[in-house]
Write an enzyme that holds these catalytic residues in place. Structure first.
Site: not given
Length: 133
Positions: A50, A121
């Site tokens: 997005c 991560c």
């Protein structure tokens, strides 16, 4: 943050099969294969789905885990954290707050010398890097 809502078909048309598998199905790219794992370019990391801002290069560090690592999002409300009990583990999943795409996981207390003692991560395929001018 503006919410982005698309149908499954719209996501499939926009994203590559690998991007879709990670962002929309919660998959993970193989360790040490992502384009941003060792990148040191200064800039802003946005959601590949997005375009929402997620992380800044100033919080990126080398964790040697095989995926890009950050010690904090650019703003706390740019990401959403969810308990993840999949694969026989208890982890915290990181999602884009704008489009609810899977980004990776956050871990705490691993002993990294970072201001937050956290390691976001994140899959490279979940991100796009906008280099600093």
């Amino acid at each position: 943050m503006t919410k982005v809502t698309k149908s499954d078909q719209e996501w499939r048309e926009q994203l590559s099969p690998m991007e879709y598998a990670v962002l929309r199905e919660g998959g993970t790219e193989r360790a040490f294969t992502g384009e941003y794992t060792d990148t040191e370019t200064e800039g802003v990391y946005n959601c590949r789905a997005c375009g929402a801002e997620l992380f800044r290069s100033t919080t990126k560090f080398h964790s040697h885990c095989g995926w890009p690592s950050f010690y904090a999002p650019s703003e706390d409300d740019n990401v959403r954290l969810i308990e993840d009990r999949s694969h026989g583990m208890v982890r915290t999943e990181v999602r884009c707050a704008s489009c609810d795409s899977h980004l990776g996981h956050v871990f705490e207390g691993e002993g990294y010398a970072t201001p937050t003692d956290q390691r976001y991560c994140i899959n490279s395929v979940s991100l796009t890097l906008q280099p600093q001018d």
